[in-house]
Write a protein that holds these residues in place. Structure first.
Motif, PDB file in Angstrom:
ATOM      1  N   ILE A  95      42.115  83.646  23.217  1.00  0.00           N
ATOM      2  CA  ILE A  95      42.752  84.922  22.885  1.00  0.00           C
ATOM      3  C   ILE A  95      43.020  85.019  21.391  1.00  0.00           C
ATOM      4  N   ALA A  96      43.472  83.907  20.800  1.00  0.00           N
ATOM      5  CA  ALA A  96      43.858  83.943  19.390  1.00  0.00           C
ATOM      6  C   ALA A  96      42.662  83.983  18.450  1.00  0.00           C
ATOM      7  N   LYS A  97      41.539  83.424  18.869  1.00  0.00           N
ATOM      8  CA  LYS A  97      40.395  83.313  17.958  1.00  0.00           C
ATOM      9  C   LYS A  97      39.918  84.659  17.427  1.00  0.00           C
ATOM     10  N   PRO A  98      39.629  85.672  18.280  1.00  0.00           N
ATOM     11  CA  PRO A  98      39.184  86.956  17.707  1.00  0.00           C
ATOM     12  C   PRO A  98      40.277  87.674  16.926  1.00  0.00           C
ATOM     13  N   ILE A  99      41.534  87.496  17.337  1.00  0.00           N
ATOM     14  CA  ILE A  99      42.631  88.143  16.601  1.00  0.00           C
ATOM     15  C   ILE A  99      42.741  87.555  15.207  1.00  0.00           C
ATOM     16  N   ILE A 100      42.647  86.233  15.109  1.00  0.00           N
ATOM     17  CA  ILE A 100      42.715  85.578  13.799  1.00  0.00           C
ATOM     18  C   ILE A 100      41.524  85.989  12.941  1.00  0.00           C
ATOM     19  N   ALA A 101      40.323  86.002  13.553  1.00  0.00           N
ATOM     20  CA  ALA A 101      39.129  86.384  12.798  1.00  0.00           C
ATOM     21  C   ALA A 101      39.218  87.810  12.271  1.00  0.00           C
ATOM     22  N   GLU A 102      39.948  88.660  12.992  1.00  0.00           N
ATOM     23  CA  GLU A 102      40.093  90.050  12.566  1.00  0.00           C
ATOM     24  C   GLU A 102      41.102  90.193  11.434  1.00  0.00           C
ATOM     25  N   GLN A 103      42.112  89.329  11.410  1.00  0.00           N
ATOM     26  CA  GLN A 103      43.209  89.498  10.457  1.00  0.00           C
ATOM     27  C   GLN A 103      43.020  88.754   9.135  1.00  0.00           C
TER      28      GLN A 103
ATOM     29  N   ASN B 181      32.857  96.425  32.428  1.00  0.00           N
ATOM     30  CA  ASN B 181      32.859  97.642  31.608  1.00  0.00           C
ATOM     31  C   ASN B 181      34.177  97.655  30.855  1.00  0.00           C
ATOM     32  N   GLU B 182      34.150  97.241  29.579  1.00  0.00           N
ATOM     33  CA  GLU B 182      35.379  97.054  28.827  1.00  0.00           C
ATOM     34  C   GLU B 182      35.244  97.601  27.415  1.00  0.00           C
ATOM     35  N   LYS B 183      36.415  97.821  26.817  1.00  0.00           N
ATOM     36  CA  LYS B 183      36.484  98.144  25.396  1.00  0.00           C
ATOM     37  C   LYS B 183      36.894  96.892  24.639  1.00  0.00           C
ATOM     38  N   PHE B 184      36.133  96.559  23.600  1.00  0.00           N
ATOM     39  CA  PHE B 184      36.362  95.346  22.830  1.00  0.00           C
ATOM     40  C   PHE B 184      36.823  95.721  21.424  1.00  0.00           C
ATOM     41  N   HIS B 185      37.775  94.957  20.895  1.00  0.00           N
ATOM     42  CA  HIS B 185      38.178  95.121  19.501  1.00  0.00           C
ATOM     43  C   HIS B 185      37.096  94.496  18.602  1.00  0.00           C
ATOM     44  N   LEU B 186      36.666  95.241  17.609  1.00  0.00           N
ATOM     45  CA  LEU B 186      35.630  94.765  16.701  1.00  0.00           C
ATOM     46  C   LEU B 186      36.226  93.816  15.672  1.00  0.00           C
ATOM     47  N   ILE B 187      35.609  92.667  15.516  1.00  0.00           N
ATOM     48  CA  ILE B 187      36.015  91.709  14.486  1.00  0.00           C
ATOM     49  C   ILE B 187      35.589  92.246  13.121  1.00  0.00           C
TER      50      ILE B 187
END
Length: 537
Positions: free
Chosen positions: A96-104, A515-521
């Motif tokens: 869970i944290a990996k894409p959030i960190i990569a985005e921030q 079928n999902e919405k993904f946050h873009l990194i």
């Protein structure tokens, strides 16, 4: 002379000590009252709850409060499972944290943020008791009394400008009474659609924190400040009636079908001309609100502003009181995006069961009744609709499974399948120089691209792509990248990346469809909706 001084000093000490003992005797012993009453002793059962809690602070809730039930079995279960729960929870937290960190991290010019160590320790949480509420609603409410004095070891390393800093959590105490609500209850595993967690009071949180190996909690005043800050922040987010909601399944998708809506698309009249060298090539899309999987389409009537279809369709109804029939008319294009000619909607609650109704609906720009653009005539569509409810809540055997997918075509490799990727839409795309987005897909060296849409921060493509695979992609990832290209012959910024995601395809193989919405990194607010289907022969 010194001899006489010594004699006098000893004599003075002796006299002073004797006088002090005599005074102390009269003040603290001789003058004590003699009529002392024996203390009154009350049984524990007569004590108030607050007095008991002060006397016995570590007493379990099931002893102090009869509303709480004993859950020793749960503590034994968690104790035995804790080594495995520890690894599972930590792995989930990493993912869970990996894409959030990569985005921030690009916002703060940080090279990387990584977990060097992540473990919850050897001490599991314990439950001192649990309340269970029974209501008339389709829900289950529990209030466990949680105490966790753990020994986690979490080390986070931050690298920036060639330097490295570490922060470590070494001790943690959490005392809380959360309210856990499972709702709504549905007749499909795991039998509830959503988990809601609220706190009934401010939690007690005690944390040990080291920065660069030094215990920063030993700094005077910082310990109390950090503890109160954590309590206030957690309470602001999750103190009842606020709640943390975790969606488990789509409740509407799991509802039992209650009827069939039969729709016959008869004709359209006075459609607007969309093509430069001709009239229009219209076709109609039909779908029920809340159902993104079953969209019906008519055939295309080329070069016709007053087309006639006379085509019939059936849609499964799950909630006739809230669902609406969504109608969209498009102009077909051989190359590029299909232009929307008009839309409208018919609420199912306006229909009378078993009574066919011929309706003429005006085509609108959008569903905003106050929009001045809807005053312009866009043509009309004539439909015949009839709602047929099932008798005695019996669902026919020929109703399609809402989670089912089509079979792969002939020629599909044995043991393999067809991966279908449907790129629906994106939202809140942010280009620094331009926003003319298209989507690039990459899987096992194969590349697919959508069409480019000009000057659009909320594009909709609705394009599907197919990858024929000789084996299930259990260990593969689908790379999805949103790219903007300059609409002019720009040399400085001809191409710009608007964000990307990597989708683990093991979930698609297991569930057959997602079928999902993904946050873009690498995008602040950008999201993209992707539907994936794994079809086998």
């Amino acid at each position: 002379m010194s001899f006489f001084s010594l004699i006098l000093g000893a004599f003075g000490f002796g006299v002073g000590t004797t006088i002090g003992i005599i005074i102390g005797y009269f003040m603290f012993i001789h003058l004590l009252p003699t009529a002392v009453e024996d203390p009154v002793i009350h049984p524990v059962t007569e004590q108030e709850l607050e007095n008991l809690q002060r006397l016995l602070p570590e007493m379990p809730q099931w002893v102090k409060n009869p509303d709480f039930d004993r859950v020793d079995w749960l503590n034994k279960f968690i104790g035995n499972m804790w080594p495995y729960l520890d690894k599972a929870i930590c792995n989930t937290a990493r993912n869970i944290a990996k894409p959030i960190i990569a985005e921030q991290i690009p916002k703060y010019k940080i090279d990387s943020v990584e977990f060097e160590t992540l473990t919850l320790g050897s001490l599991p949480p314990t439950f001192q008791g649990m309340k269970v509420y029974v209501t008339d609603e389709k829900e289950l409410i529990m209030e466990p009394s949680l105490k966790w004095a753990g020994n986690p070891n979490v080390i986070v390393a931050v690298k920036a400008f060639g330097l490295k800093a570490t922060a470590q959590v070494v001790d943690l105490q959490v005392f809380a009474t959360p309210r856990i609500t499972l709702k709504p209850l549905v007749p499909s595993f795991p039998c509830f659609a959503k988990i809601c967690v609220s706190l009934m009071a401010k939690p007690h949180v005690d944390i040990g924190l080291k920065l660069l190996g030094a215990d920063i909690m030993s700094i005077p005043g910082l310990y109390v400040f950090v503890q109160e800050l954590i309590k206030d922040q957690v309470a602001n987010m999750y103190l009842w009636p606020k709640a943390l909601e975790v969606q488990i399944m789509d409740a509407k998708a799991m509802q039992k079908p209650v009827g069939i809506l039969s729709v016959k698309v008869l004709k359209a009249m006075k459609l607007r001309k969309k093509d430069l060298l001709g009239a229009s090539d219209p076709y109609v899309k039909l779908k029920l609100s809340g159902d993104k999987l079953h969209i019906k389409k008519t055939t295309v009537k080329h070069n016709n502003l007053n087309p006639e279809w006379n085509e019939e369709f059936s849609l499964v109804v799950k909630d006739p009181e809230s669902q609406v029939l969504e109608i969209s008319v498009y102009d077909w294009e051989q190359v590029g995006k299909h232009d929307k000619m008009g839309i409208n909607a018919i609420p199912l609650r306006e229909l009378t069961a078993e009574e066919p109704k011929v309706m003429t609906v005006d085509l609108l720009k959008n569903m905003d009744q106050n929009d001045a653009q809807n005053e312009k005539s866009r043509g009309q569509l004539v439909l015949e609709v009839v709602y047929k409810p099932f008798d005695e809540d019996e669902v026919p055997d020929d109703i399609d499974d809402p989670n089912a997918v089509e079979k792969a075509p002939e020629g599909t490799p044995e043991g393999g399948g067809l991966l279908v990727v449907i790129v629906h839409e994106a939202e809140a795309l942010e280009g620094k120089y331009h926003t003319n987005p298209f989507v690039r897909l990459l899987l096992r060296g194969e590349e697919r691209k959508t069409k480019r849409l000009k000057k659009n921060r909320d594009p909709r493509w609705d394009e599907d792509f197919q990858f024929m695979l000789g084996e299930p992609p259990m260990n593969d990832r689908l790379h999805v990248e949103v790219i903007s290209t300059s609409s002019r012959m720009g040399l400085l910024h001809p191409k710009e990346a608007l964000g990307y995601i990597d989708i683990n395809l093991a979930d698609v193989v297991t569930n057959k469809r997602i079928n999902e919405k993904f946050h873009l990194i690498d995008s602040k607010n950008g999201r993209i909706q992707i539907e994936l289907q794994w079809r086998t022969a």
